[in-house]
Design a protein around this motif. Sequence first.
Motif, PDB file in Angstrom:
ATOM      1  N   ASP A  91       8.698  84.855 -11.096  1.00 50.49           N
ATOM      2  CA  ASP A  91       8.090  84.133 -10.285  1.00 50.49           C
ATOM      3  C   ASP A  91       7.349  84.980  -9.280  1.00 50.49           C
TER       4      ASP A  91
ATOM      5  N   GLU B 132       7.260  83.445  -0.367  1.00 55.07           N
ATOM      6  CA  GLU B 132       8.720  82.608  -0.247  1.00 55.07           C
ATOM      7  C   GLU B 132       9.162  82.662   1.508  1.00 55.07           C
TER       8      GLU B 132
ATOM      9  N   HIS C  66      13.266  80.005  -9.742  1.00 55.28           N
ATOM     10  CA  HIS C  66      14.218  80.336  -8.465  1.00 55.28           C
ATOM     11  C   HIS C  66      15.639  80.397  -9.163  1.00 55.28           C
TER      12      HIS C  66
HETATM   13 MN    MN Z   1       8.869  80.770  -5.743  1.00 57.77          MN
END
Ligand code: MN
Length: 427
Positions: A103, A138, A399
Amino acid sequence: SDGEGEGPFPAAFRVDSEGLQRQIDELASFSDSPAPSVTRVLYSDKDVQARRYIKGIMNQLGLAVREDAVGNIFGRWEGSEAGLGAVATGSHVDAIPFSGKYDGVVGVLGALEAISLLKRSAFQPKRSLEVIMFTSEEPTRFGISCLGSRLMAGIEELAQSLGKVVDNQNVSFLDAAESAGYKMHPEDLHSVFLKKDSYSAFIELHIEQGPILEKEGIPIGIVTAIAAPASLKVEFEGNGGHAGAVLMPARNDAGLAAAELSLAVEKHVLESGSIDTVGTVGILQLHPGAINSIPSKSHLEIDVRDIDEKRRNDVIYKIHQSATEISKNRGVLFDFKIINQDPPALSDKSVVEAMEFAAKQLNLEYKKMISRAYHDSLFMARVSPMGMIFIPCYKGYSHKPEEYASPEDMANGVKVLALTMAKLSLE
Ligand code: MN
Ligand code: HGY
Ligand code: MN
Ligand code: MN
């Protein structure tokens, strides 16, 4: 390697898949949680190690490297007409607790490999090409998503508030930034705002974080819109007390208020009538958190998204109404804060066309789709024509440590990105 060069491309147009995977694995080792999970939080020691690593690769590629006041990192390949708006790409390498290693990372290391691939192919950029590692996408540490790109997009209220926020250890943003080597005064935050027309296009390569491409066996996703994210913080407060001595009629249990509101979130989201509305209570904390003590405080963090902004805002309004009702019925105090309530972003037509052109040149099937996850592209869309390239990921997982993208899928994404940037650079 991903086999011989495709179609009209010289064999040299080949992604160094082994090298890219090695970099992904090395970067994943900078983590505050055991492999295969990755935890890399803004301005932590591991984050600083990751920054050093990325800057090292940028320098090896001969890019001009700079950082802004909050640590957005820029690696620029000067073009022949350096005065024109550059073509930019990039993503993030910060990782939420116990997550995966692809990610964001695919859009930073993959972008650097795309630059390397263009250099190996003797490409000469007209518009400069720039890879951006956004300082923190994030919301983990300060509850602010896309912090770096939000500031670059010139969000004034963030520039005003960032000097005052603290994390849940009560460390201020400014102190945390200074501990990572970014010493600044609050007024320096405005220097992060991008100058107008800095970029003629911004393209982000990212794993889909959903199951569609893998399920349909399509190697490339071309994102047409990014869903509208919002995050809420709600606190309930009651008298608490002894779990044995306080009889039920005398209680105002903040924990049950939180439980009732969590179910209300689900109810209001499902009532929206659209599958595109989603809501999550990802954080639910009880104080004092002892089995024999009635929760006197509860803290919820709620994530609500939809591709339709008005539908999403209706859900937020109903959640607020429920919190008010629960507070009255249960005799608890409550505080309701909207942390962010962002509009969706649309990809730019010319950038979408360039990505389609690149995929066709490479004989790669592609699917136009929306992104239900948010990305730094959501904010870059406010200051530059934007586009996103998706690649499949294993069962759509993200995640979480099982997150995975194959070398072949990453190589396809890197080649589409490289060709898209090359095309836009020459325009
Ligand atoms: Mn993410
Ligand atoms: O939560 C998101 O959508 C992003 O992956 N941080
Ligand atoms: Mn991401
Ligand atoms: Mn006791």
